[in-house]
Structures are given as C-alpha cells and as structure tokens.
Design an enzyme around this catalytic site. Structure first.
Site, PDB file in Angstrom:
ATOM      1  N   GLY A 136      11.324  10.104   5.314  1.00 23.14           N
ATOM      2  CA  GLY A 136      10.031  10.108   5.985  1.00 23.14           C
ATOM      3  C   GLY A 136       8.855  10.048   5.032  1.00 23.14           C
ATOM      4  N   GLY A 189      15.769   1.204  -2.185  1.00 25.21           N
ATOM      5  CA  GLY A 189      14.775   0.695  -3.137  1.00 25.21           C
ATOM      6  C   GLY A 189      15.276   0.785  -4.570  1.00 25.21           C
ATOM      7  N   HIS A 222       8.947   1.919   1.660  1.00 28.97           N
ATOM      8  CA  HIS A 222       9.891   2.036   2.784  1.00 28.97           C
ATOM      9  C   HIS A 222       9.751   0.842   3.724  1.00 28.97           C
ATOM     10  CE1 HIS A 222       9.206   6.468   1.890  1.00 28.97           C
ATOM     11  NE2 HIS A 222      10.517   6.378   1.818  1.00 28.97           N
TER      12      HIS A 222
END
Ligand code: PAF
Length: 277
Positions: free
Chosen positions: A28, A144, A34
């Site tokens: 989050g 990532g 993201h």
C-alpha cells in the site's frame, strides 16, 4: 473494482476469471512505482489483482512496522483509475492465523546485503509472497527492480518450489532528480529529501566508471563510498558490486553485475540499485 478481505472470497472470484491474471502484491501507500507495475499487468493480462497488506513478518522488532505509511482510501482510488479488477486487503488474522508455524526460508541469496542487515526480512517476504501466490494463483506476478534482492529471492523461490507464476520485473521509477520512488520517502524532511539524491549519484558514478571500462569492483565501491561520505546526513549501511544473478560480491566485473546500496538519511533507511551493463 471489487474489494475483498478474505481468502475464501478472493478464491471464489479467482475461479470465475477466464484468461490470464496479472498480480501485483503491495504494502500500500501507492506511488508511481506501484502504478507502473499495475499498468504493465493490465497491458499483459485479461485481469489484474492487487493485494494491499503491510506484512508484519518482514519487519524486524526495531523497524518501522507501526509507522509504515498507510492510506487505503487513496490507494483504492488510484487502483480504480488504473482499471484494477480485484483488490485483496486481508487482515493479519486472515494471513497469519493462530498457531501459524510454516515459513519459506530461501538460503544463500537471502542471507547477503538486505538479508544480513535485516535478519528474517526475506523469510517474511518469501512466506507472504508464497501464500499470496497460493491464494491468487496468478499467471504473472509483477515486482519492481527497485527491490533487486527481493526479485532474486522470489525468482529463486519460484524455481525451487516449482511455483507457476511468471515473475515479471519492471524498471525502477524515479523522481526528476533520480531518487527512486519509495513509500518510505515520505519520512524525509526537506533537507533529508535533498540529501537522499546521493544514492542515485553514487549509482550513476558506478555506472559511468563501468562504462569507461573499469572492471575492478573494489575501486568502484571505494569511489561510491567516498562520494556518499561527502553528504553529512548520509550513513552507509552497505555498498555492493555483485553478480546480478547470485548477488555474490565481485572482485572482477566479468559478468552481468548490479551496484546496490543501503544508506541511512537521518533515521530513514533507503535502498537503491542499478544494473551495470
Ligand atoms: O515489495 C513489497 O512491497 C513487499 O515486500 C511485498 C512483495 C508486497 C511483500 O510483502
């Protein structure tokens, strides 16, 4: 966009999905890094599932689990705009039920660098990612390059445990001045934010030295270290020039390598890396 909190709900929805499923696991407090993962998952799959879960098992006892930034409403809004199909937001009880006692421990590659500085971190990461893969059953999972060692650990786990998902690595997204996007950047004061660009500067120096033909890894580590030490707010945890596949430190750069570092800027520990072609 459907938001679900329980494993049984997401399993029921997953069963109904036809075609490929792209999965983006997150903790989050989403940023452009993201969203680049979500966009890529969206482009390559019939449906996209994102999880939001701040996993207590990957934080050490003196780390920032309690302070880790959270903003679920904003995250859900961003995911909705990206066309996410399902968001899985489990509770701790759902993920770690009473008497939970099975862990995934990846050896060797998880013991270096971040693993040495943050004992137990990759055990927490591998366990939660394995659980999420079991629950979501994705075709592809997106991570990532910013967390280079996490990627290597997850790829090792997927290969060793014969897991199904294809692991897709997405390049690091950076601010204009080179700072890698990270949820933890929010901890930085304006002066620290300025100082934090030293990580990118040191990595750029490593890449330039390599491009100029330098093959002596220790020389590159020394020059990076000297540059970072010029920044008074920076405290080096490690500076590494390692084999890109195994993350073993190199003496001679005679194969694909990655420069990586962990540096404390004030109280905030930042990591970053750059592949050295
Ligand atoms: O990269 C992260 O945000 C976390 O380590 C992950 C992969 C979501 C597991 O908690």
């Amino acid at each position: 966009m459907t938001i679900v909190k329980t494993i049984s709900e997401i399993r029921a929805l997953r069963q109904k999905l036809k075609g490929s499923v792209g999965f983006v696991p997150t903790m989050g407090f989403l940023h452009e890094g993201h969203l680049a993962l979500v966009k890529r998952a969206k482009a390559e799959n019939s449906a996209v599932i994102v999880s939001i879960y701040v996993n207590p098992a990957q934080f050490g006892p003196r780390e920032d689990f309690g302070a880790y930034p959270r903003d679920l409403d904003r995250d859900l809004e961003l995911l909705r705009k990206e066309g996410t199909d399902i968001v899985f937001v489990p509770s701790d009880d759902e993920m770690y039920p009473h008497e939970f006692s099975s862990w995934v421990d990846v050896e060797k590659v998880a013991e270096r660098l971040e693993g040495a500085s943050r004992p137990g971190h990759f055990r927490g990461v591998a366990t939660i990612v394995a659980k999420l893969f079991n629950i979501v059953q994705p075709t592809r999972a997106y991570f990532g390059q910013k967390d280079a060692q996490q990627v290597v650990v997850i790829k090792r786990m997927v290969a060793d445990l014969s897991m199904n998902p294809e692991v897709v690595i997405v390049p690091t997204v950076r601010e204009n001045d080179g700072l890698a996007m990270s949820s933890r950047n929010v901890y930085l004061s304006p002066r620290e934010r300025q100082a934090a660009t030293i990580l990118f500067k040191a990595l750029t120096l490593a890449r330039q030295l390599r491009r100029d033909g330098e093959k002596d890894a220790e020389k590159i580590r020394r020059k990076m270290t000297a540059l970072i030490r010029k920044e008074p707010l920076a405290q080096i945890d490690y500076v590494s020039i390692a084999d890109a596949g195994t993350l073993e430190e190199l003496d001679l750069i005679d194969r694909p390598a990655v420069a990586s570092l962990a540096v404390r800027i004030g109280k905030t520990r930042l990591i970053d890396n750059m592949p050295l072609e």
